[in-house]
Design an enzyme around this catalytic site. Structure first.
Site, short mmCIF file in Angstrom:
data_model
loop_
_atom_site.label_atom_id
_atom_site.label_comp_id
_atom_site.label_asym_id
_atom_site.label_seq_id
_atom_site.Cartn_x
_atom_site.Cartn_y
_atom_site.Cartn_z
N VAL A 1 2.29 14.12 -3.86
CA VAL A 1 1.55 15.26 -2.79
C VAL A 1 0.10 14.95 -3.14
O VAL A 1 -0.64 15.90 -2.78
CB VAL A 1 1.97 16.49 -3.08
CG1 VAL A 1 3.46 16.75 -2.58
CG2 VAL A 1 1.92 17.19 -4.57
N GLY A 2 -0.20 13.72 -3.62
CA GLY A 2 -1.86 13.61 -4.00
C GLY A 2 -1.94 12.34 -5.00
O GLY A 2 -1.02 12.14 -5.69
N ARG B 1 3.98 -29.62 -6.02
CA ARG B 1 3.97 -29.90 -7.59
C ARG B 1 2.90 -30.83 -7.90
O ARG B 1 1.96 -30.25 -8.73
CB ARG B 1 5.18 -30.62 -7.72
CG ARG B 1 6.34 -29.79 -7.60
CD ARG B 1 7.53 -30.37 -7.18
NE ARG B 1 7.50 -30.87 -5.81
CZ ARG B 1 8.21 -31.71 -5.21
NH1 ARG B 1 9.62 -32.16 -5.59
NH2 ARG B 1 7.91 -32.12 -3.94
N ASP C 1 0.74 -1.30 0.06
CA ASP C 1 0.03 0.03 -0.09
C ASP C 1 0.78 1.33 -0.32
O ASP C 1 0.41 2.37 0.64
CB ASP C 1 -1.01 -0.05 1.28
CG ASP C 1 -1.77 -1.35 1.31
OD1 ASP C 1 -2.19 -1.70 0.31
OD2 ASP C 1 -1.85 -1.97 2.30
N GLY D 1 -10.71 -3.40 2.43
CA GLY D 1 -11.54 -2.53 3.33
C GLY D 1 -10.97 -2.21 4.66
O GLY D 1 -11.58 -1.40 5.11
N ARG D 2 -10.06 -2.92 5.09
CA ARG D 2 -9.87 -2.89 6.43
C ARG D 2 -9.07 -1.79 6.82
O ARG D 2 -8.43 -1.18 6.01
CB ARG D 2 -8.71 -4.21 6.90
CG ARG D 2 -9.59 -5.50 6.85
CD ARG D 2 -8.65 -6.51 7.24
NE ARG D 2 -7.66 -6.74 6.39
CZ ARG D 2 -6.62 -7.77 6.26
NH1 ARG D 2 -6.44 -8.45 7.20
NH2 ARG D 2 -5.95 -7.77 5.21
N GLY E 1 0.69 1.73 -7.38
CA GLY E 1 -0.09 1.93 -8.54
C GLY E 1 0.11 3.14 -9.30
O GLY E 1 0.32 3.11 -10.49
N LYS E 2 0.18 4.20 -8.69
CA LYS E 2 0.23 5.69 -9.34
C LYS E 2 1.69 5.68 -9.72
O LYS E 2 1.85 6.12 -10.87
CB LYS E 2 0.20 6.77 -8.22
CG LYS E 2 0.49 8.09 -8.96
CD LYS E 2 0.23 9.13 -7.84
CE LYS E 2 1.18 10.42 -8.37
NZ LYS E 2 0.79 11.68 -7.59
N HIS F 1 -4.87 -1.96 -6.53
CA HIS F 1 -4.88 -0.56 -6.70
C HIS F 1 -6.10 -0.08 -7.38
O HIS F 1 -6.64 -0.94 -8.33
CB HIS F 1 -3.30 -0.30 -7.01
CG HIS F 1 -2.87 -0.83 -8.30
ND1 HIS F 1 -1.95 -1.86 -8.19
CD2 HIS F 1 -3.37 -1.03 -9.46
CE1 HIS F 1 -1.88 -2.45 -9.44
NE2 HIS F 1 -2.62 -1.85 -10.40
#
Ligand code: IMP
Length: 451
Positions: A440-441, A168, A28, A328-329, A32-33, A56
């Site tokens: 920054v975002g 295997r 996390d 979602g945790r 992704g970005k 992501h």
């Protein structure tokens, strides 16, 4: 025939211009970005580890896609998106992703899936959940506090699927989905083994081979156009002078061998995993980009030395929207742990880092960074070999001045508040590596590129 020497030279040359993006914490980190940004500079995006435990969200033309398995490169027109042999593939999840891309008119014809990638079967998910349930009933507080808890897996069947690969004979691979005889043989064997060994853990649940064969065959029919010999594909891509971007899933501290075992995932999450997970040697890989948040987060159980179970941690969680993409945790939040990040930098042999979520830290009067651990009264500089010792360390902090201004609209390093610049420089100095990107975002444009 082409000259083998010139083919090898071409592969090496293209590999020297290829790169990787890897996570330096407990997942996390905002990979992704960064993958999305760097994909523009490469011809293919390649996943090499993990499975549907990763996730992501990528935004394109105002539409948001939650991707777990499909490399985000698929959202870039004309880019090859490859799921390498080191990824465990859950066909149910993959199908949902393909359908959501189709519904949004995204062309996914450049997706390729390794025939050698293990399939996550329904019994793997059941076993994952059953083992977690069993662990939750066990108590061994005299070993270490975290031992009283389950691992906190995503219950996506990741561990059992990798274990089956190591076992295997009964391991179904993606290529087997379109080889009916072999598929039948493997599933019949798997059912025989699971029905004898797993049933007591699953309140007597058993598996019907015919049902599973039908399920697997259905997926095989749908996935056939994407299934390929990914090793050959990647070698040919490089030989043609095209470059690869390897996309790591999860994070270095969750690495099966070098993370805080046993509170880890079941794959090699660092750049070290690229070789086995794709068949491409990383000896001559051009650049390894590590991604780290400006603070620390963790989902699931296991020790986290800098965790803040207080209002500061809560504020970081709220500002950083720290809730899992896959489950979602709420994520556990804390100050930046530079000891563990340095461990990750060394494992990955990083050339540069992307520092993400710096904007989240605006408004704190002071910022702390962990620069050593105290274990049994002594200061140590290394990441312990497992969770037993990691759960016993106390963080040693250095305190730096905070910054009060919001920085989401800042686009150059020099325009950051001086204390934010000092925070970034302190990180670079401790780690011995440059922060080539400061984010920054969440938006593509909210990025400061320094090289
Ligand atoms: P598993 O990978 O589902 O077996 O989970 C093992 C541990 O890794 C748990 O603590 C999970 O929360 C964690 N984990 C796995 N994948 C990710 C990820 O992509 N981000 C954050 N944590 C993850």
């Amino acid at each position: 025939m082409t000259d083998p020497r010139s083919t090898r030279a071409a592969i090496r040359h293209a590999l020297g211009r290829s790169a990787a993006v890897v996570g330096l914490q407990w997942g996390d980190e905002g990979k992704g970005k960064i993958v999305d940004l760097l994909a523009a500079e490469h011809d293919a995006v390649v996943r090499y580890n993990g499975g549907a435990n990763a996730g992501h969200t990528v935004a394109v033309d105002g539409k948001r896609f939650g991707l777990h398995l499909v490399p985000s490169g698929v959202l870039h027109k004309g880019k090859l998106a490859v799921i390498g042999n080191g990824v465990v593939v859950d066909p149910d999840v993959l199908m949902v992703e393909l359908e959501s891309l189709e519904a949004a008119n995204v062309d996914h014809s450049a997706l390729r899936i390794s025939a050698a990638a293990p399939v996550v079967m329904p019994y793997h998910k059941d076993e994952d959940a059953a083992r977690e349930k069993l662990l939750s009933t066990r108590r061994a507080p005299d070993v270490h506090s975290a031992d009283t808890e389950p691992i906190g897996t995503t219950r996506r069947g990741i561990g059992p699927a990798y274990a089956e690969k190591a076992q295997r004979a009964s391991a179904v691979r993606v290529g087997d989905l379109v080889r009916p005889k072999l598929l039948r043989k493997k599933i019949e064997l798997a059912c025989e083994i699971k029905n004898r060994t797993l049933a007591p853990l699953l309140d007597g649940k058993t598996y019907d081979a015919e049902e599973l064969i039908a399920w697997a065959t259905g997926h095989g029919e749908r996935l056939e156009p994407f299934i390929t010999n990914s090793l050959l594909l990647l070698q040919e891509t490089l030989a043609d002078g095209r470059t690869l971007l390897f996309e790591g899933a999860n994070g270095a501290l969750l690495d099966i061998d070098h993370g805080g075992h046993p509170f880890v995932t079941s794959s090699s999450t660092t750049s070290l995993g690229i070789g086995p997970g794709t068949g491409i040697s990383t000896r001559g890989l051009g650049k390894v980009n590590g991604v780290m948040k400006a603070y620390q987060t963790r989902v699931g159980a296991g020790p986290m030395p800098t965790e803040l179970d207080n209002a500061i941690g809560e504020r970081i969680r709220e500002r950083g929207r720290e809730f899992g993409t896959t489950t979602g945790r709420p994520r556990r939040c804390g100050w930046l742990d530079l000891v563990s990040v340095r461990h990750a930098i060394n494992l990955n042999d990083c050339d540069a880092v992307a520092l993400t979520m710096l904007d989240v830290l605006a408004g704190f009067e002071e910022l702390k960074v962990c620069t050593a651990y105290r274990l049994d009264g002594e200061e140590i500089q290394y990441f312990p070999v497992d969770a037993v010792d990691l759960s016993r360390v106390e963080p040693v902090y250095e305190t730096l001045p905070g910054f009060s201004e919001e920085i989401m609209d800042v686009r150059s390093f020099d325009a950051l508040p001086s204390t934010a610049q000092a925070y970034v420089r302190a990180i670079e100095d401790f780690l011995g590596v440059d922060a080539a990107i400061v984010s920054v975002g969440p938006d593509r444009t909210q990025t400061i590129r320094r090289s």
